[in-house]
Design a protein around this motif. Structure first.
Motif, PDB file in Angstrom:
ATOM      1  N   UNK A 110       8.585  15.680 -25.364  1.00 28.08           N
ATOM      2  CA  UNK A 110       8.071  14.443 -24.775  1.00 28.08           C
ATOM      3  C   UNK A 110       6.954  14.798 -23.809  1.00 28.08           C
ATOM      4  N   UNK A 111       5.767  14.281 -24.073  1.00 27.54           N
ATOM      5  CA  UNK A 111       4.605  14.589 -23.240  1.00 27.54           C
ATOM      6  C   UNK A 111       4.421  13.542 -22.151  1.00 27.54           C
ATOM      7  N   UNK A 112       4.040  14.002 -20.972  1.00 30.85           N
ATOM      8  CA  UNK A 112       3.769  13.124 -19.846  1.00 30.85           C
ATOM      9  C   UNK A 112       2.284  13.199 -19.481  1.00 30.85           C
ATOM     10  N   UNK A 113       1.891  12.377 -18.521  1.00 29.34           N
ATOM     11  CA  UNK A 113       0.528  12.435 -18.013  1.00 29.34           C
ATOM     12  C   UNK A 113      -0.522  12.254 -19.095  1.00 29.34           C
ATOM     13  N   UNK A 114      -1.627  12.944 -18.953  1.00 29.14           N
ATOM     14  CA  UNK A 114      -2.718  12.796 -19.915  1.00 29.14           C
ATOM     15  C   UNK A 114      -2.308  13.226 -21.314  1.00 29.14           C
ATOM     16  N   UNK A 115      -1.385  14.190 -21.410  1.00 29.91           N
ATOM     17  CA  UNK A 115      -0.897  14.612 -22.724  1.00 29.91           C
ATOM     18  C   UNK A 115      -0.195  13.463 -23.441  1.00 29.91           C
ATOM     19  N   UNK A 116       0.406  12.571 -22.671  1.00 27.98           N
ATOM     20  CA  UNK A 116       1.094  11.414 -23.248  1.00 27.98           C
ATOM     21  C   UNK A 116       0.253  10.161 -23.213  1.00 27.98           C
ATOM     22  N   UNK A 117      -1.039  10.301 -22.898  1.00 23.99           N
ATOM     23  CA  UNK A 117      -1.943   9.157 -22.892  1.00 23.99           C
ATOM     24  C   UNK A 117      -1.898   8.331 -21.624  1.00 23.99           C
ATOM     25  N   UNK A 118      -1.345   8.881 -20.531  1.00 23.10           N
ATOM     26  CA  UNK A 118      -1.248   8.146 -19.269  1.00 23.10           C
ATOM     27  C   UNK A 118      -2.010   8.903 -18.189  1.00 23.10           C
ATOM     28  N   UNK A 119      -2.920   8.226 -17.503  1.00 25.98           N
ATOM     29  CA  UNK A 119      -3.705   8.846 -16.446  1.00 25.98           C
ATOM     30  C   UNK A 119      -3.291   8.286 -15.086  1.00 25.98           C
ATOM     31  N   UNK A 120      -3.588   9.030 -14.041  1.00 21.95           N
ATOM     32  CA  UNK A 120      -3.273   8.595 -12.687  1.00 21.95           C
ATOM     33  C   UNK A 120      -4.413   7.705 -12.186  1.00 21.95           C
ATOM     34  N   UNK A 121      -4.120   6.443 -11.986  1.00 19.61           N
ATOM     35  CA  UNK A 121      -5.123   5.478 -11.557  1.00 19.61           C
ATOM     36  C   UNK A 121      -5.482   5.672 -10.088  1.00 19.61           C
ATOM     37  N   UNK A 122      -4.495   6.047  -9.291  1.00 20.58           N
ATOM     38  CA  UNK A 122      -4.793   6.235  -7.882  1.00 20.58           C
ATOM     39  C   UNK A 122      -3.628   6.841  -7.119  1.00 20.58           C
ATOM     40  N   UNK A 123      -3.968   7.606  -6.075  1.00 20.89           N
ATOM     41  CA  UNK A 123      -2.974   8.163  -5.161  1.00 20.89           C
ATOM     42  C   UNK A 123      -3.288   7.619  -3.775  1.00 20.89           C
ATOM     43  N   UNK A 124      -2.296   7.000  -3.139  1.00 19.85           N
ATOM     44  CA  UNK A 124      -2.535   6.278  -1.906  1.00 19.85           C
ATOM     45  C   UNK A 124      -1.596   6.742  -0.798  1.00 19.85           C
ATOM     46  N   UNK A 125      -2.107   6.794   0.419  1.00 22.03           N
ATOM     47  CA  UNK A 125      -1.303   7.116   1.581  1.00 22.03           C
ATOM     48  C   UNK A 125      -0.461   5.902   1.983  1.00 22.03           C
ATOM     49  N   UNK A 126       0.493   6.118   2.885  1.00 24.78           N
ATOM     50  CA  UNK A 126       1.338   5.018   3.334  1.00 24.78           C
ATOM     51  C   UNK A 126       0.506   3.867   3.890  1.00 24.78           C
ATOM     52  N   UNK A 127      -0.540   4.205   4.652  1.00 25.82           N
ATOM     53  CA  UNK A 127      -1.384   3.163   5.249  1.00 25.82           C
ATOM     54  C   UNK A 127      -2.131   2.345   4.202  1.00 25.82           C
ATOM     55  N   UNK A 128      -2.238   2.889   3.001  1.00 28.13           N
ATOM     56  CA  UNK A 128      -2.985   2.214   1.934  1.00 28.13           C
ATOM     57  C   UNK A 128      -2.062   1.448   0.984  1.00 28.13           C
ATOM     58  N   UNK A 129      -0.899   1.029   1.494  1.00 27.42           N
ATOM     59  CA  UNK A 129       0.092   0.379   0.631  1.00 27.42           C
ATOM     60  C   UNK A 129      -0.462  -0.866  -0.064  1.00 27.42           C
ATOM     61  N   UNK A 130      -1.275  -1.635   0.625  1.00 23.83           N
ATOM     62  CA  UNK A 130      -1.820  -2.854   0.019  1.00 23.83           C
ATOM     63  C   UNK A 130      -2.712  -2.511  -1.168  1.00 23.83           C
ATOM     64  N   UNK A 131      -3.587  -1.512  -0.972  1.00 23.68           N
ATOM     65  CA  UNK A 131      -4.458  -1.081  -2.075  1.00 23.68           C
ATOM     66  C   UNK A 131      -3.631  -0.533  -3.230  1.00 23.68           C
ATOM     67  N   UNK A 132      -2.538   0.176  -2.922  1.00 18.95           N
ATOM     68  CA  UNK A 132      -1.679   0.729  -3.974  1.00 18.95           C
ATOM     69  C   UNK A 132      -1.045  -0.385  -4.797  1.00 18.95           C
ATOM     70  N   UNK A 133      -0.524  -1.415  -4.128  1.00 17.16           N
ATOM     71  CA  UNK A 133       0.105  -2.523  -4.841  1.00 17.16           C
ATOM     72  C   UNK A 133      -0.916  -3.265  -5.702  1.00 17.16           C
ATOM     73  N   UNK A 134      -2.116  -3.454  -5.173  1.00 16.00           N
ATOM     74  CA  UNK A 134      -3.158  -4.151  -5.935  1.00 16.00           C
ATOM     75  C   UNK A 134      -3.578  -3.330  -7.155  1.00 16.00           C
ATOM     76  N   UNK A 135      -3.717  -2.021  -6.967  1.00 17.52           N
ATOM     77  CA  UNK A 135      -4.107  -1.148  -8.083  1.00 17.52           C
ATOM     78  C   UNK A 135      -3.040  -1.157  -9.170  1.00 17.52           C
ATOM     79  N   UNK A 136      -1.766  -1.122  -8.769  1.00 14.39           N
ATOM     80  CA  UNK A 136      -0.677  -1.107  -9.748  1.00 14.39           C
ATOM     81  C   UNK A 136      -0.608  -2.408 -10.528  1.00 14.39           C
ATOM     82  N   UNK A 137      -0.972  -3.510  -9.899  1.00 16.51           N
ATOM     83  CA  UNK A 137      -0.864  -4.819 -10.566  1.00 16.51           C
ATOM     84  C   UNK A 137      -1.848  -4.977 -11.712  1.00 16.51           C
ATOM     85  N   UNK A 138      -2.913  -4.179 -11.712  1.00 14.59           N
ATOM     86  CA  UNK A 138      -3.929  -4.299 -12.771  1.00 14.59           C
ATOM     87  C   UNK A 138      -4.089  -3.007 -13.566  1.00 14.59           C
TER      88      UNK A 138
END
Length: 368
Positions: free
Chosen positions: A329-357
């Protein structure tokens, strides 16, 4: 990669005080280990697509307030209770967010998300397991700290490793209906993050054919590209026509449903059930609100089995990790999934918005 760690007196957490006000980054006493648990330094915690609607109260999920939200995470063990027998300081672990009552099988919570559906579950989340993984450190049950083979999973391919990064491992249950190699499985809807994962897991488990249903044609095309064993069927809303399309592909052995919140009125339930062979199986793991119509007499006459499963057992998680570690079972780019963003605790709002789209082929993580 065993290392020596010391717990600081305080750490930073993302705390929800009320659904009517923004989350807050606060300094809090660092959790301490005790019998039955371990304290883990959080390296990356997943963000689900509807996080924003959960923590602003729109979805009305029950949870205690205040509390530290969170989700499945990857971290390093820092300290363990005196009854730990296998975990060691510095060990890389997957933190499984499904916490169960040790003396009550019906007591289940999703750490950082929902307190469950009975008094026993609420006791778990209002007490010992109130705070989750959107924090620098978290305390988790020993059985929810799943050891990972760091050298193999994160090691370079030149040294025989799989070359993943920590964030890839966040995506670390089809055996609840006994999926066997060579069988045909219907996954519906398969175009979301969880549905896509189910397709990948089914292929790794040796499914002979996976029929992926959905409405998003772009996502369906992406699923088709995963493997020649994947066949896609668009959900048209015409129950009978979709059922006939599925039947032309041959009777399916099993149907895995991961329907979202608002799918109760969708026609795909009946279409998929109609395409099952005699003695076929259905696994229900979605979350539609409201009643869903099922063909009672047809289910009875064809000896179909319907099984509801909320989240996964430890045994299923261990089997999943074994599939990843084996390379099946491949994960990450090998499985066709890329990391859209990595966010700090202070960036929680941006993280939630990024995940929603972000969509099913991208993942968003919080890195405390």
């Amino acid at each position: 990669m065993a290392q020596s760690f010391q717990l600081p007196k305080t750490h930073r957490v993302l705390r929800l005080i009320s659904t009517e006000e923004p989350l807050q980054v606060q300094t809090s006493p660092t959790p301490q280990p005790g019998p039955g648990n371990a304290v883990v330094k959080v390296l990356a915690a997943g963000v689900i697509s509807y996080s924003g609607d959960v923590y602003n109260g729109k979805r009305r999920y029950p949870f205690p307030k205040p509390f530290v939200p969170g989700s499945t995470a990857i971290g390093r063990v820092v300290a363990m209770g005196p009854d730990a027998t296998t975990l060691t300081p510095g060990q890389l672990v997957l933190l499984d967010c499904t916490i169960r009552g040790r003396d009550n099988a019906s007591a289940i919570i999703l750490s950082g998300l929902v307190e469950g559906h009975n008094e026993a579950s609420r006791k778990l989340m209002h007490g010992e397991w109130r705070d989750s993984t959107y924090a620098e450190y978290t305390k988790f049950p020993l059985e929810n700290c799943i050891p990972l083979n760091e050298e193999h999973l994160l090691g370079p391919s030149s040294a025989g490793g799989l070359g993943y990064c920590v964030e890839d491992l966040i995506h670390m249950g089809l055996d609840d209906i006994g999926l066997r190699p060579g069988e045909t499985l219907i996954v519906a809807p398969a175009t979301g993050q969880f549905g896509r994962s189910a397709v990948c897991v089914a292929l790794a488990m040796g499914a002979g054919r996976v029929i992926a249903m959905g409405r998003n044609e772009i996502a369906l095309a992406s699923l088709s590209a995963l493997d020649n064993c994947v066949i896609t069927v668009k959900i048209t809303g015409d129950e009978q026509a979709d059922a006939e399309t599925l039947k032309k592909l041959g009777p399916a052995d099993a149907y895995f449903d991961i329907s979202p919140h608002g799918a109760a009125s969708s026609t795909h339930f009946q279409s998929a059930i109609a395409a099952l062979k005699h003695s076929g199986r259905v696994s229900l793991m979605g979350g539609p609100r409201g009643g869903v119509l099922f063909p009672y007499v047809d289910i009875m006459r064809r000896n179909l089995t319907l099984k509801g499963t909320w989240m996964y057992t430890r045994a299923q998680i261990l089997s999943f990790v074994q599939l990843v570690d084996s390379g099946l079972l491949s994960l990450g780019e090998k499985g066709g999934v890329t990391i859209e963003g990595k966010f700090k605790l202070e960036q929680w709002k941006e993280a939630f918005e990024a995940a929603s789209v972000a969509g099913p082929e991208k993942t968003v993580v919080i890195v405390p």
